[in-house]
Write an enzyme that holds these catalytic residues in place. Structure first.
Site, PDB file in Angstrom:
ATOM      1  CG  ASP A 297       2.730  -2.402   8.222  1.00 10.18           C
ATOM      2  OD1 ASP A 297       3.043  -1.815   7.175  1.00 10.18           O
ATOM      3  OD2 ASP A 297       3.021  -3.590   8.445  1.00 10.18           O
ATOM      4  CD  GLU A 344       0.773  -1.026   4.100  1.00  9.72           C
ATOM      5  OE1 GLU A 344       0.367  -1.276   2.939  1.00  9.72           O
ATOM      6  OE2 GLU A 344       0.990  -1.897   4.935  1.00  9.72           O
ATOM      7  CG  ASP A 400       8.521  -3.255   3.554  1.00 11.89           C
ATOM      8  OD1 ASP A 400       9.520  -3.551   4.235  1.00 11.89           O
ATOM      9  OD2 ASP A 400       7.353  -3.386   3.958  1.00 11.89           O
TER      10      ASP A 400
END
Length: 507
Positions: A297, A344, A400
């Site tokens: 992430d 990501e 998200d």
């Protein structure tokens, strides 16, 4: 190389006791994936959640979430009785099979796990080789984490930054006293971790045996109130009192004029480099045992990270600072060999971030919900499918984002029209029937991409609205709680999903 998968967090699995777990339902979901022609199950971080219930803010980056331990399996092992579990989850504690109630879990689950621990002690299970082997193999982090949790429990759950200075700053004599005083609690937390890992590895083996690989999720940062920061303050930009000098965030933009203040302590990358990035190598080594592929992430933070003064209340005074770049990943590769990683790289992207992704060789992410917004320079979005390439992962959206149906209902008219023109629907109306039809077509466009990987959130295959959204960033409450209805995980749904994989060559 063309394969597809489904994104579904562990907590979203169906089950009896208030949250998805490593129960029989996790095995049934793997069977569902197999029947649906899928090759990947992508999950969210599996660490022990703290305040806000976010899997991206955990008490330890090496530990597992106690809530995921299957109570059914503990019952089968004779460590719990079904009657005593059912008594706990009755009345006002009746679990909701549609939403996770974390407060209820916090107030009920540890008592049951403590009973299981006491039963394990009476059966002398913690004297057996399997438990001793687990403790030995994980000694690098396990003792510190369990001591951290034992002290935190003694302190009523208070953040370690508020503990007495001797404990906060790890005075050796005081730590020894705490270890002796809290010996039983430390043993309890070790037992919890043993059971988490034992059960998860069994689930993962079952998935792998069925031809399903697990895509895990590694947050770049650790929580400020975590065993990572407490046990290894030298890794972070902290004062002598363990208070962050600088914290992570995002700069102001049109949506957030004050920026985003995440509050995570920033790494002291100079120190990490002096150690040969030993902590990161250990962290990745642990992750490659937990998962087959690791999604990292906020990958852009390795190129440049946004640094905000620790005492600030918003992110307006932050600045961009260079990160370790390829030095980190070269060290990881030299130590561990090839590791399968997904970068990501969403959010504010620069040429240097793009170069880091290219140099790493890791596939990056393309989001269909981002593809149709008008770019500032008037050009075509990099997320549009005709700009994809084989070494990337295409998603309709992530945890998200709004669900696909939610996004179709809420996006602005101009973006909606650009999207409908792209998929050949022209000036179509936003009726409920059409929303489902358009969502199915966008899934087809994603599956048809040249991207090697195509990952679709389960909610989008089920055509669910934002009632099934996983997370709304910067919104407190209501996140990380959606659970799937087990009745929809049927042969008909699997057959429909399998059809997409077959048509677009992903089987």
């Amino acid at each position: 190389m063309r394969r597809s998968g489904i994104l579904l967090p562990i907590f979203s699995l169906p089950g009896k006791y208030g949250i998805g777990s490593f129960s029989e339902n996790s095995y049934k979901f793997i069977d569902f994936l197999k029947n649906a022609g899928q090759k990947y199950w992508q999950i969210l971080p599996v660490g022990p959640t703290g305040y806000g219930d976010s899997p991206y803010q955990t008490f330890c980056s090496f530990a597992g979430n106690p809530y995921f331990i299957s109570l059914e399996k503990l019952i089968k092992e004779g460590l719990l009785k079904e009657k005593e579990v059912d008594e706990v989850y009755s009345g006002t504690n009746q679990p909701d099979d549609k939403k996770v109630d974390y407060e209820m879990l916090y107030n009920t689950r540890f008592g049951l796990l403590r009973k299981a621990y006491e039963k394990a002690l009476s059966k002398k299970l913690l004297e057996k080789p399997a438990f001793k082997k687990f403790c030995s193999e994980n000694e690098e982090w396990l003792q510190d984490y369990c001591l951290f949790m034992a002290i935190k429990t003694e302190m009523g759950g208070a953040s370690f930054t508020t503990w007495p200075k001797a404990l906060r700053t790890r005075n050796e004599a005081e730590l020894k006293k705490a270890e002796e005083r809290l010996k039983d609690d430390i043993g309890f937390y070790k037992f919890i971790q043993f059971k988490f890992y034992e059960q998860w590895y069994a689930v993962k083996k079952y998935a792998n045996d069925k031809g399903i690989e697990i895509i895990g999720d590694l947050p770049i940062y650790v929580a400020p109130d975590s065993a990572d920061v407490w046990a290894h303050p030298e890794l972070f930009q902290l004062t002598k009192d363990a208070v962050p000098k600088r914290v992570a965030g995002c700069p102001p933009d049109g949506f957030t004029p004050l920026g985003q203040l995440w509050g995570n302590p920033l790494y002291d990358w100079d120190y990490h480099e002096k150690t040969g990035y030993a902590w990161w190598i250990s962290r990745l080594d642990k992750c490659r045992g937990l998962y087959d592929i690791i999604r990292i992430d906020h990958f852009r933070g390795f190129d440049e990270y946004y640094s905000v003064p620790g005492q600030d209340t918003d992110a307006t005074r932050g600045k961009w600072v260079k990160g370790p770049g390829m030095k980190l990943f070269n060290a990881i590769k030299e130590s561990l060999g090839e590791i399968r990683i997904i970068a990501e790289d969403l959010g504010y992207t620069t040429d240097s971030v793009r170069q880091l992704v290219k140099d790493s060789g890791f596939p990056n992410m393309k989001i269909m919900e981002f593809a149709f917004y008008e770019s500032e320079d008037g050009g075509n979005s990099e997320f549009l499918p005709f700009n994809h390439y084989s070494n990337c992962v295409v998603y309709t959206g992530t945890h998200d984002n709004e669900t696909l149906i939610g996004w179709l209902k809420n996006t602005d008219d101009n973006t909606f029209r650009r999207m409908t023109e792209y998929i050949g629907y022209g000036n179509i109306a936003r009726t409920d029937y059409n929303m489902k039809k358009i969502a199915q077509t966008i899934i087809r466009v994603a599956q048809n991409s040249v991207a090697d990987y195509c990952i679709i959130p389960l909610q989008d295959y089920l055509y669910l609205g934002n009632e099934a959204r996983i997370n709304s960033p910067s919104v407190l409450g209501g996140n990380w709680s959606w659970r799937v209805d087990k009745s929809v995980l049927n042969k008909r749904t699997a057959s429909r999903i399998r059809h997409f994989a077959e048509v677009y060559g992903r089987i």
